[in-house]
Design a protein around this motif. Sequence first.
Motif, PDB file in Angstrom:
ATOM      1  N   UNK B  44       0.818  -1.214   0.000  1.00 45.30           N
ATOM      2  CA  UNK B  44       0.000   0.000   0.000  1.00 45.30           C
ATOM      3  C   UNK B  44       0.851   1.263   0.000  1.00 45.30           C
ATOM      4  N   UNK B  45       1.973   1.232   0.736  1.00 43.63           N
ATOM      5  CA  UNK B  45       2.743   2.464   0.938  1.00 43.63           C
ATOM      6  C   UNK B  45       3.972   2.572   0.040  1.00 43.63           C
ATOM      7  N   UNK B  46       4.401   1.449  -0.555  1.00 52.26           N
ATOM      8  CA  UNK B  46       5.546   1.500  -1.460  1.00 52.26           C
ATOM      9  C   UNK B  46       6.876   1.635  -0.756  1.00 52.26           C
ATOM     10  N   UNK B  47       6.883   1.395   0.547  1.00 50.49           N
ATOM     11  CA  UNK B  47       8.140   1.312   1.303  1.00 50.49           C
ATOM     12  C   UNK B  47       8.092   0.024   2.125  1.00 50.49           C
ATOM     13  N   UNK B  48       9.271  -0.505   2.462  1.00 49.76           N
ATOM     14  CA  UNK B  48       9.326  -1.835   3.059  1.00 49.76           C
ATOM     15  C   UNK B  48       8.989  -1.816   4.556  1.00 49.76           C
ATOM     16  N   UNK B  49       8.022  -2.650   4.932  1.00 51.79           N
ATOM     17  CA  UNK B  49       7.685  -2.928   6.327  1.00 51.79           C
ATOM     18  C   UNK B  49       8.057  -4.371   6.635  1.00 51.79           C
ATOM     19  N   UNK B  50       8.522  -4.602   7.849  1.00 48.95           N
ATOM     20  CA  UNK B  50       8.817  -5.962   8.303  1.00 48.95           C
ATOM     21  C   UNK B  50       8.034  -6.278   9.565  1.00 48.95           C
ATOM     22  N   UNK B  51       7.983  -7.571   9.899  1.00 53.30           N
ATOM     23  CA  UNK B  51       7.614  -7.967  11.252  1.00 53.30           C
ATOM     24  C   UNK B  51       8.915  -8.367  11.921  1.00 53.30           C
ATOM     25  N   UNK B  66      15.721   6.896   9.091  1.00 51.82           N
ATOM     26  CA  UNK B  66      15.285   7.656   7.914  1.00 51.82           C
ATOM     27  C   UNK B  66      15.660   6.974   6.603  1.00 51.82           C
ATOM     28  N   UNK B  67      16.415   5.885   6.697  1.00 52.53           N
ATOM     29  CA  UNK B  67      16.847   5.175   5.487  1.00 52.53           C
ATOM     30  C   UNK B  67      15.775   4.178   5.052  1.00 52.53           C
ATOM     31  N   UNK B  68      14.642   4.701   4.601  1.00 56.32           N
ATOM     32  CA  UNK B  68      13.563   3.828   4.148  1.00 56.32           C
ATOM     33  C   UNK B  68      13.957   3.172   2.821  1.00 56.32           C
ATOM     34  N   UNK B  69      13.235   2.100   2.507  1.00 54.36           N
ATOM     35  CA  UNK B  69      13.509   1.333   1.304  1.00 54.36           C
ATOM     36  C   UNK B  69      12.326   1.495   0.363  1.00 54.36           C
ATOM     37  N   UNK B  70      12.497   2.263  -0.685  1.00 59.07           N
ATOM     38  CA  UNK B  70      11.421   2.479  -1.643  1.00 59.07           C
ATOM     39  C   UNK B  70      11.314   1.279  -2.582  1.00 59.07           C
TER      40      UNK B  70
END
Lengths: 129, 129
Positions: B44-51, B66-70
């Motif tokens: 949905x957001x286009x950036x990486x989320x983990x569990x 701040x180093x998000x992964x697009x």
Amino acid sequence: MSDYSELKPDFNKGLLTAVLQHHTNKNVLMVGYMDEEAFRRTCAEGVVWFFSRSKGRLWMKGESSGHVQTVKDMYLDCDSDALLVQVDPQGPTCHRNTESCFDLDVSFTLRDLEDTVRERAENPEEGSY
Amino acid sequence: MSDYSELKPDFNKGLLTAVLQHHTNKNVLMVGYMDEEAFRRTCAEGVVWFFSRSKGRLWMKGESSGHVQTVKDMYLDCDSDALLVQVDPQGPTCHRNTESCFDLDVSFTLRDLEDTVRERAENPEEGSY
């Protein structure tokens, strides 16, 4: 063969996640899992061994297909529970007979281009230039 | 953003193993794990989320650094329990401030060469030519 004795995976967290990457075109080929014995055999024999979670046993990748994965280099990650294995695959890695277990067929690589150019040069089609 | 609705990971086997790969130089950056919610937010957001298995909670990669992964592209593997995520990393991926969580520093990439040439051009050293 290289010496991987400096690699000390942390098996206390469970199985080691192993990412297989083609050593030249850098495509990610598959993900598998290693227990201590699979890791030890991979280091000793220079071909990739896994612990199959579904089969519940050690498994040399390519043991039935013949498409073994020759190890070119290995890197452990910063928390020692994932392993990057750069390989020279002896044939398609996936059981579907594709290079990768990921559907990378739409991806473009220089090697793909080289293969296409070579294949077309060897098998010219009339009207193609 | 791309439509990833055709990707149907199999969460019955547990967490989805996610391999992050740089979308241009193809270096493998890290391995993480997603539950259904992390996968949904990533799509949905286009950036990486983990569990996070250690934190026991959802975690947006780069939420503190701040180093998000697009996300540039995603591919599911043939048994739907591993995901290849090609990303444009906003800064170093590893908490050690290196590009990759794997110790790839001895590896050679064209991008490394470009970076070195650019860095040296911008910061010339006397005696270096």
